[in-house]
Design a protein around this motif. Structure first.
Motif, PDB file in Angstrom:
ATOM      1  N   HIS A  40       0.871  -1.194   0.000  1.00  0.00           N
ATOM      2  CA  HIS A  40       0.000   0.000   0.000  1.00  0.00           C
ATOM      3  C   HIS A  40       0.897   1.230   0.000  1.00  0.00           C
ATOM      4  O   HIS A  40       1.607   1.478  -0.961  1.00  0.00           O
ATOM      5  CB  HIS A  40      -0.908  -0.107   1.236  1.00  0.00           C
ATOM      6  CG  HIS A  40      -2.038   0.875   1.290  1.00  0.00           C
ATOM      7  ND1 HIS A  40      -2.385   1.693   0.256  1.00  0.00           N
ATOM      8  CD2 HIS A  40      -2.911   1.163   2.297  1.00  0.00           C
ATOM      9  CE1 HIS A  40      -3.429   2.434   0.615  1.00  0.00           C
ATOM     10  NE2 HIS A  40      -3.759   2.136   1.863  1.00  0.00           N
ATOM     11  N   MET A  84       7.955  -2.906  -7.904  1.00  0.00           N
ATOM     12  CA  MET A  84       7.256  -1.974  -7.030  1.00  0.00           C
ATOM     13  C   MET A  84       6.844  -0.732  -7.839  1.00  0.00           C
ATOM     14  O   MET A  84       7.571  -0.291  -8.726  1.00  0.00           O
ATOM     15  CB  MET A  84       8.138  -1.577  -5.834  1.00  0.00           C
ATOM     16  CG  MET A  84       8.526  -2.756  -4.957  1.00  0.00           C
ATOM     17  SD  MET A  84       7.171  -3.891  -4.587  1.00  0.00           S
ATOM     18  CE  MET A  84       6.213  -2.963  -3.436  1.00  0.00           C
ATOM     19  N   PHE A 141       2.995  10.268   2.439  1.00  0.00           N
ATOM     20  CA  PHE A 141       1.725   9.756   1.902  1.00  0.00           C
ATOM     21  C   PHE A 141       0.639   9.930   2.972  1.00  0.00           C
ATOM     22  O   PHE A 141      -0.475  10.409   2.696  1.00  0.00           O
ATOM     23  CB  PHE A 141       1.938   8.282   1.525  1.00  0.00           C
ATOM     24  CG  PHE A 141       0.818   7.604   0.774  1.00  0.00           C
ATOM     25  CD1 PHE A 141      -0.486   8.059   0.821  1.00  0.00           C
ATOM     26  CD2 PHE A 141       1.094   6.468   0.017  1.00  0.00           C
ATOM     27  CE1 PHE A 141      -1.506   7.403   0.123  1.00  0.00           C
ATOM     28  CE2 PHE A 141       0.086   5.803  -0.679  1.00  0.00           C
ATOM     29  CZ  PHE A 141      -1.215   6.283  -0.608  1.00  0.00           C
ATOM     30  N   LYS A 157      -6.870  -0.874 -13.932  1.00  0.00           N
ATOM     31  CA  LYS A 157      -6.397  -1.887 -14.871  1.00  0.00           C
ATOM     32  C   LYS A 157      -6.109  -1.164 -16.192  1.00  0.00           C
ATOM     33  O   LYS A 157      -6.272  -1.678 -17.284  1.00  0.00           O
ATOM     34  CB  LYS A 157      -7.430  -3.008 -15.037  1.00  0.00           C
ATOM     35  CG  LYS A 157      -7.756  -3.714 -13.712  1.00  0.00           C
ATOM     36  CD  LYS A 157      -6.534  -4.333 -13.015  1.00  0.00           C
ATOM     37  CE  LYS A 157      -6.859  -4.861 -11.624  1.00  0.00           C
ATOM     38  NZ  LYS A 157      -5.671  -5.159 -10.804  1.00  0.00           N
ATOM     39  N   HIS A 171      -2.157  -2.263  -9.714  1.00  0.00           N
ATOM     40  CA  HIS A 171      -3.094  -1.645  -8.776  1.00  0.00           C
ATOM     41  C   HIS A 171      -4.345  -2.504  -8.695  1.00  0.00           C
ATOM     42  O   HIS A 171      -4.765  -3.071  -9.700  1.00  0.00           O
ATOM     43  CB  HIS A 171      -3.468  -0.232  -9.260  1.00  0.00           C
ATOM     44  CG  HIS A 171      -4.062   0.605  -8.181  1.00  0.00           C
ATOM     45  ND1 HIS A 171      -5.381   0.545  -7.843  1.00  0.00           N
ATOM     46  CD2 HIS A 171      -3.481   1.489  -7.329  1.00  0.00           C
ATOM     47  CE1 HIS A 171      -5.602   1.367  -6.836  1.00  0.00           C
ATOM     48  NE2 HIS A 171      -4.475   1.955  -6.506  1.00  0.00           N
ATOM     49  N   ALA A 203       4.831   1.510  -0.806  1.00  0.00           N
ATOM     50  CA  ALA A 203       5.347   1.239  -2.149  1.00  0.00           C
ATOM     51  C   ALA A 203       6.285   2.335  -2.661  1.00  0.00           C
ATOM     52  O   ALA A 203       7.256   2.037  -3.351  1.00  0.00           O
ATOM     53  CB  ALA A 203       4.193   1.043  -3.124  1.00  0.00           C
ATOM     54  N   ARG A 233      -3.154   9.399 -11.710  1.00  0.00           N
ATOM     55  CA  ARG A 233      -2.244  10.114 -10.814  1.00  0.00           C
ATOM     56  C   ARG A 233      -0.798   9.916 -11.259  1.00  0.00           C
ATOM     57  O   ARG A 233       0.040  10.801 -11.092  1.00  0.00           O
ATOM     58  CB  ARG A 233      -2.425   9.606  -9.376  1.00  0.00           C
ATOM     59  CG  ARG A 233      -3.854   9.746  -8.871  1.00  0.00           C
ATOM     60  CD  ARG A 233      -4.055   8.961  -7.596  1.00  0.00           C
ATOM     61  NE  ARG A 233      -3.722   7.556  -7.765  1.00  0.00           N
ATOM     62  CZ  ARG A 233      -3.595   6.684  -6.768  1.00  0.00           C
ATOM     63  NH1 ARG A 233      -3.774   7.091  -5.528  1.00  0.00           N
ATOM     64  NH2 ARG A 233      -3.299   5.420  -7.002  1.00  0.00           N
TER      65      ARG A 233
HETATM   66  N1  ACO Z   1       5.094  -7.126 -10.402  1.00  0.00           N
HETATM   67  C1  ACO Z   1       4.948  -8.352 -10.934  1.00  0.00           C
HETATM   68  N2  ACO Z   1       3.769  -9.022 -11.001  1.00  0.00           N
HETATM   69  C2  ACO Z   1       2.702  -8.405 -10.502  1.00  0.00           C
HETATM   70  C3  ACO Z   1       2.765  -7.115  -9.918  1.00  0.00           C
HETATM   71  C4  ACO Z   1       4.012  -6.471  -9.881  1.00  0.00           C
HETATM   72  N3  ACO Z   1       4.144  -5.253  -9.361  1.00  0.00           N
HETATM   73  N4  ACO Z   1       1.537  -6.741  -9.499  1.00  0.00           N
HETATM   74  C5  ACO Z   1       0.711  -7.761  -9.776  1.00  0.00           C
HETATM   75  N5  ACO Z   1       1.406  -8.778 -10.403  1.00  0.00           N
HETATM   76  C6  ACO Z   1       0.840 -10.029 -10.903  1.00  0.00           C
HETATM   77  C7  ACO Z   1       0.492 -10.974  -9.762  1.00  0.00           C
HETATM   78  O1  ACO Z   1       1.544 -11.846  -9.464  1.00  0.00           O
HETATM   79  C8  ACO Z   1      -0.726 -11.678 -10.303  1.00  0.00           C
HETATM   80  O2  ACO Z   1      -0.278 -12.687 -11.160  1.00  0.00           O
HETATM   81  P1  ACO Z   1      -1.143 -14.055 -11.332  1.00  0.00           P
HETATM   82  O3  ACO Z   1      -2.451 -13.633 -11.896  1.00  0.00           O
HETATM   83  O4  ACO Z   1      -0.301 -14.865 -12.271  1.00  0.00           O
HETATM   84  O5  ACO Z   1      -1.251 -14.644  -9.958  1.00  0.00           O
HETATM   85  C9  ACO Z   1      -1.422 -10.630 -11.160  1.00  0.00           C
HETATM   86  O6  ACO Z   1      -0.400  -9.689 -11.543  1.00  0.00           O
HETATM   87  C10 ACO Z   1      -2.531  -9.880 -10.404  1.00  0.00           C
HETATM   88  O7  ACO Z   1      -1.970  -9.320  -9.247  1.00  0.00           O
HETATM   89  P2  ACO Z   1      -2.657  -9.364  -7.807  1.00  0.00           P
HETATM   90  O8  ACO Z   1      -1.593  -9.293  -6.759  1.00  0.00           O
HETATM   91  O9  ACO Z   1      -3.615 -10.505  -7.746  1.00  0.00           O
HETATM   92  O10 ACO Z   1      -3.447  -8.014  -7.854  1.00  0.00           O
HETATM   93  P3  ACO Z   1      -3.974  -7.249  -6.617  1.00  0.00           P
HETATM   94  O11 ACO Z   1      -5.056  -6.373  -7.133  1.00  0.00           O
HETATM   95  O12 ACO Z   1      -4.304  -8.192  -5.516  1.00  0.00           O
HETATM   96  O13 ACO Z   1      -2.688  -6.403  -6.144  1.00  0.00           O
HETATM   97  C11 ACO Z   1      -1.090  -4.705  -5.865  1.00  0.00           C
HETATM   98  C12 ACO Z   1      -2.463  -5.084  -6.450  1.00  0.00           C
HETATM   99  C13 ACO Z   1      -0.997  -5.128  -4.385  1.00  0.00           C
HETATM  100  C14 ACO Z   1      -0.953  -3.185  -5.922  1.00  0.00           C
HETATM  101  C15 ACO Z   1       0.030  -5.404  -6.683  1.00  0.00           C
HETATM  102  O14 ACO Z   1      -0.075  -5.004  -8.027  1.00  0.00           O
HETATM  103  C16 ACO Z   1       1.427  -5.087  -6.135  1.00  0.00           C
HETATM  104  O15 ACO Z   1       1.880  -5.755  -5.205  1.00  0.00           O
HETATM  105  N6  ACO Z   1       2.113  -4.068  -6.740  1.00  0.00           N
HETATM  106  C17 ACO Z   1       3.420  -3.668  -6.246  1.00  0.00           C
HETATM  107  C18 ACO Z   1       3.270  -2.825  -4.987  1.00  0.00           C
HETATM  108  C19 ACO Z   1       2.750  -1.436  -5.273  1.00  0.00           C
HETATM  109  O16 ACO Z   1       3.228  -0.742  -6.174  1.00  0.00           O
HETATM  110  N7  ACO Z   1       1.777  -1.008  -4.454  1.00  0.00           N
HETATM  111  C20 ACO Z   1       1.207   0.337  -4.538  1.00  0.00           C
HETATM  112  C21 ACO Z   1      -0.236   0.300  -4.846  1.00  0.00           C
HETATM  113  S1  ACO Z   1      -0.827   1.924  -5.144  1.00  0.00           S
HETATM  114  C22 ACO Z   1      -1.066   2.566  -3.631  1.00  0.00           C
HETATM  115  O17 ACO Z   1      -1.178   1.964  -2.599  1.00  0.00           O
HETATM  116  C23 ACO Z   1      -1.130   4.053  -3.632  1.00  0.00           C
END
Ligand code: ACO
Length: 433
Positions: A267, A304, A387, A312, A308, A270, A317
């Motif tokens: 969250h 990182m 943040f 999608k 999101h 990141a 932002r």
């Molecule tokens: N790098 C590589 N693979 C990824 C990433 C990533 N950053 N994000 C998602 N994926 C993949 C997952 O492994 C998953 O693969 P699968 O379908 O083969 O299992 C698929 O994409 C879907 O991802 P989920 O984790 O199921 O999506 P979810 O909606 O639960 O997670 C999240 C969203 C937590 C933001 C995720 O994308 C993530 O961890 N990103 C990196 C951390 C980050 O940047 N967080 C900031 C969010 S914005 C904020 O808080 C302001």
């Protein structure tokens, strides 16, 4: 599109339960499942709340497929261009943009509450100097509830407004104090002649020996970061604030719960993680190796600042943050900033990669905000606290909306129990103590 008014659940073709379908002002309709358990003995199962609306809200609207973000109906792009952060705070709290007298009175009110009770400074001394600023934030913001007993009647609109003013005014002071404490420097008091952002940057960067004045471009950049982080509907930390507040807990405690949730790397952590990742990648030649690690299911590494839960498509932002990033690096003459070059190249390669295209993983707001904060001289371990500073207004607005909601109930999810069924402790079992 078919507009359902109700949904009938069938068991062996027999209607067992009719569920109303509710329509909002825009966005998907929702099935009202409140009567489901009473009528069928069934609960819904939705880990991570992917399909669950937990409340009605009038504050923020997101269309993740189209990359739209609206605060009180206004597009984030227009707010970021035409308003300052305190105008956006007023909008988020009150539902309408302020006119000139309303804004001036709001700004005055915030300015008059930026100082913290002097006794609060004692709390810092209990922390190790190398404590993470978010650990200190959790402790010190939580402690505010011990100081402001005069306005803690959560049923009183006036008290709730006072808590909102106090939190928006004092959180920047506390954030700056966290930084000063960890670097062993004296705390800087707020100055009433300065704007919200100028004041914060001065509290961060000035010392009793040396004053600090930020250039308008840098002030504008931080103001924009705060606007972009001000609210994001029912995200994890905001839902945490609502859940904590649903029991009637005081607002300072609830906002602290939000700060704790925000700390996680998935969250608010990141932006810090993005900068650490860029530093670890180190050079554009290492990018393919890290892209491969991100795609490898057996490797816990994730890119990182990418992906999101809701967006999608491009995070609107992130686009604004990218522009701000260019402005700041121009102002500071850092065109050849290595981290920025690395970030741009990483973004380019990831956006052309089938894995990221198929999974609709785009840069989120934190991908660029870390670089801007870094350029503003904010240490990496302070990023999540920054943040929290922007998001405080969103948390408090949601908390206020929840308290005023006649449908509000204590939050209490159910579960699908998969543990042992009832059994007896063996007759021969003896207490060990
Ligand atoms: N790098 C590589 N693979 C990824 C990433 C990533 N950053 N994000 C998602 N994926 C993949 C997952 O492994 C998953 O693969 P699968 O379908 O083969 O299992 C698929 O994409 C879907 O991802 P989920 O984790 O199921 O999506 P979810 O909606 O639960 O997670 C999240 C969203 C937590 C933001 C995720 O994308 C993530 O961890 N990103 C990196 C951390 C980050 O940047 N967080 C900031 C969010 S914005 C904020 O808080 C302001």
């Amino acid at each position: 599109m078919t507009h359902l008014r109700s949904l009938t659940l069938n068991e062996n073709a027999q209607p067992v339960c009719e569920l109303p379908v509710l329509t909002g002002s825009t966005g998907p309709n929702v099935i009202d499942v409140q009567a489901l358990y009473k009528d069928t003995g069934l609960f819904t199962y939705d880990p991570g709340f992917n399909s669950t609306a937990s409340c009605r809200s009038t504050i923020t609207f997101i269309d993740g497929e189209k990359g739209i973000l609206l605060y009180r109906g206004y597009p984030i792009e227009q707010l970021a261009e035409q308003c300052n952060f305190l105008e956006v705070c007023y909008l988020i709290l009150n539902g309408e943009l302020p006119d000139a007298p309303q804004l001036s009175s709001f700004e005055h009110n915030i300015t008059m509450h930026t100082m913290v009770h002097d006794q609060l400074t004692n709390f810092f001394k209990g922390f190790r100097r190398d404590a993470h600023p978010m650990a200190i934030m959790v402790g010190v913001v939580g402690a505010l509830s011990a100081f402001y007993h005069d306005a803690l009647d959560i049923r009183s609109k006036k008290d709730r407004e006072m808590c909102a003013i106090r939190l928006i005014a004092k959180v920047p002071t506390i954030v700056a104090m966290c930084h000063k404490y960890s670097t062993g420097m004296p705390f800087m008091y707020p100055q009433n002649k300065l704007s919200y952002v100028e004041n914060f940057l001065r509290m961060m960067h000035a010392t009793p020996c040396d004053d600090y004045t930020a250039s308008p471009v840098l002030v504008r950049a931080l103001d924009r970061i705060l606007i972009l982080h001000a609210d994001h509907e029912q995200n994890a930390s905001t839902s945490t604030v609502r859940l904590a507040g649903s029991s009637g807990a005081n607002p300072f405690a609830c906002i602290t719960a939000g700060i704790a949730c925000l700390w996680g790397a998935a969250h608010g952590g990141a932006n810090e993680a993005v900068l650490n990742m860029l530093e670890k990648i180190g050079d554009v030649s290492h990018i393919p190796e890290y892209i491969n690690k991100a795609k490898d299911k057996n490797d816990p590494f994730r890119l990182m600042g990418f992906g999101h839960r809701v967006y999608k498509n491009h995070d609107p932002r992130a686009k604004l943050m990218r522009t701000t990033c260019y402005e700041v690096l121009d102002e500071l003459g850092l065109h050849d900033n290595k981290l920025f070059e690395l970030a741009l190249e990483l973004e380019r390669i990831a956006l052309e990669d089938d894995y990221f295209i198929e999974k609709k993983l785009y840069p989120n707001v934190d991908f660029y905000s870390g670089i801007v904060l870094h350029a503003l001289g904010i240490p990496t371990n302070m990023f999540t606290a920054m943040f929290a500073m922007g998001r405080t207004v969103g948390w408090i607005a949601h908390w206020d909306e929840m308290i005023a909601d006649p449908e509000q109930k204590i939050g209490r999810p159910r579960q699908l129990y998969t543990g042992a069924v009832q059994r007896d402790v063996p007759a021969g079992h003896k207490k060990t103590v």
